[in-house]
Scaffold this motif. Structure first.
Motif, mmCIF file in Angstrom:
data_model
loop_
_atom_site.group_PDB
_atom_site.id
_atom_site.type_symbol
_atom_site.label_atom_id
_atom_site.label_comp_id
_atom_site.label_asym_id
_atom_site.label_seq_id
_atom_site.Cartn_x
_atom_site.Cartn_y
_atom_site.Cartn_z
ATOM 1 N N GLN A 192 0.821 -1.213 0.000
ATOM 2 C CA GLN A 192 0.000 0.000 0.000
ATOM 3 C C GLN A 192 0.858 1.268 0.000
ATOM 4 O OE1 GLN A 192 -3.227 -0.087 -0.634
ATOM 5 N NE2 GLN A 192 -3.010 -2.304 -0.670
ATOM 6 N N GLY B 41 2.651 1.923 -3.334
ATOM 7 C CA GLY B 41 1.720 2.513 -4.298
ATOM 8 C C GLY B 41 1.528 3.999 -4.067
ATOM 9 N N ARG C 141 -0.361 4.237 -9.389
ATOM 10 C CA ARG C 141 -0.415 3.594 -8.070
ATOM 11 C C ARG C 141 -0.592 2.083 -8.172
ATOM 12 N NH1 ARG C 141 -3.244 5.115 -2.622
ATOM 13 N NH2 ARG C 141 -3.512 3.029 -1.790
ATOM 14 N N THR C 142 -1.535 1.652 -8.996
ATOM 15 C CA THR C 142 -1.792 0.216 -9.105
ATOM 16 C C THR C 142 -0.592 -0.504 -9.705
ATOM 17 O OG1 THR C 142 -4.157 0.654 -9.348
ATOM 18 C CG2 THR C 142 -3.381 -1.532 -9.991
ATOM 19 N N GLN D 229 1.770 -1.040 -6.959
ATOM 20 C CA GLN D 229 1.276 -2.049 -6.033
ATOM 21 C C GLN D 229 1.438 -3.455 -6.609
ATOM 22 O OE1 GLN D 229 -2.688 -0.488 -5.345
ATOM 23 N NE2 GLN D 229 -2.084 0.235 -3.315
#
Length: 167
Positions: free
Chosen positions: A12, A15, A25-26, A29
Motif C-alpha cells: 500500500q 503505491g 499507483r496500481t 502495487q
C-alpha cells in the motif's frame, strides 16, 4: 508486526509513494506484490490480493513487462500465465532509470533541439530564446549523462561516487 501485515503495508505504501514519482499507483502495487511474493502469481491472484479488476491487473502487468522488470513464468501443468518480478534491486534501479530516461529525458532533448531551429535567429529576442533553450539543453544533457553513468555502472562504483559526493 506480522509478516502479512508488513507485506500489506509495504504494498500500500509503495503505491502511495509511486504517485509522488509520477507512476501509476496500481502498477506500483502490482510490482510490490510480485517483489514480496515468494512464488509466481497469476493474474487472478494479483486481482484477488489487490482487489483490482482483471483489466487493471492485465494492463499493469503488461506495463511492468514492457519496463523489463516483470516477466512471465510458466508453471508446468497449468495453462494460466504467471508473473515474477526481477528481485535484483540494483538491476531494477538501472532498468527503471533506463526506461525513465527513454520516456522522459530523451524526448525533452529532442524537443529542445527542435525549438532552437527557428528561422529568424538574428533578433535579440530570438538570441535570448535560443540561449534559454541551450541552457535547458545543457542541464538536460547533464541529467542524461548522469543517468547513462548509472545505467552502465556496477553497484559498487555508483555507491562509491555517491558516498564521495556526500562527504
Amino acid at each position: 508486526m506480522k509478516l502479512s501485515e508488513a507485506k500489506e503495508k509495504y504494498i500500500q505504501t509503495w503505491g502511495t509513494f509511486a504517485t509522488n514519482w509520477g507512476i501509476n499507483r496500481t502498477m506500483a502495487q502490482v510490482h510490490a506484490l510480485l517483489l514480496a511474493s515468494d512464488k509466481p502469481l497469476s493474474t487472478d491472484e494479483v486481482m484477488d490480493q489487490l482487489e483490482v479488476s482483471r483489466g487493471n491487473a492485465n494492463m499493469n502487468l503488461r506495463a511492468l513487462i514492457d519496463w523489463g522488470i516483470v516477466k512471465k513464468e510458466f508453471v508446468k501443468g497449468d495453462r494460466k500465465e504467471y508473473f515474477v518480478a526481477e528481485k535484483d534491486v540494483w538491476y531494477l534501479f538501472k532498468q527503471i532509470t533506463k526506461e525513465r530516461r527513454k520516456r522522459e529525458i530523451e524526448p525533452v532533448i529532442a524537443f529542445l533541439e527542435e525549438l532552437k531551429n527557428i528561422e529568424d535567429k538574428d533578433s535579440v529576442e530570438a538570441q535570448e530564446f535560443i540561449k534559454l533553450m541551450d541552457d535547458f539543453s545543457s542541464v538536460t544533457g547533464k541529467i542524461n549523462n548522469i543517468m547513462d553513468l548509472a545505467i552502465k555502472s556496477d553497484d559498487h562504483w555508483l555507491v562509491g561516487k555517491i558516498t564521495n559526493l556526500l562527504k
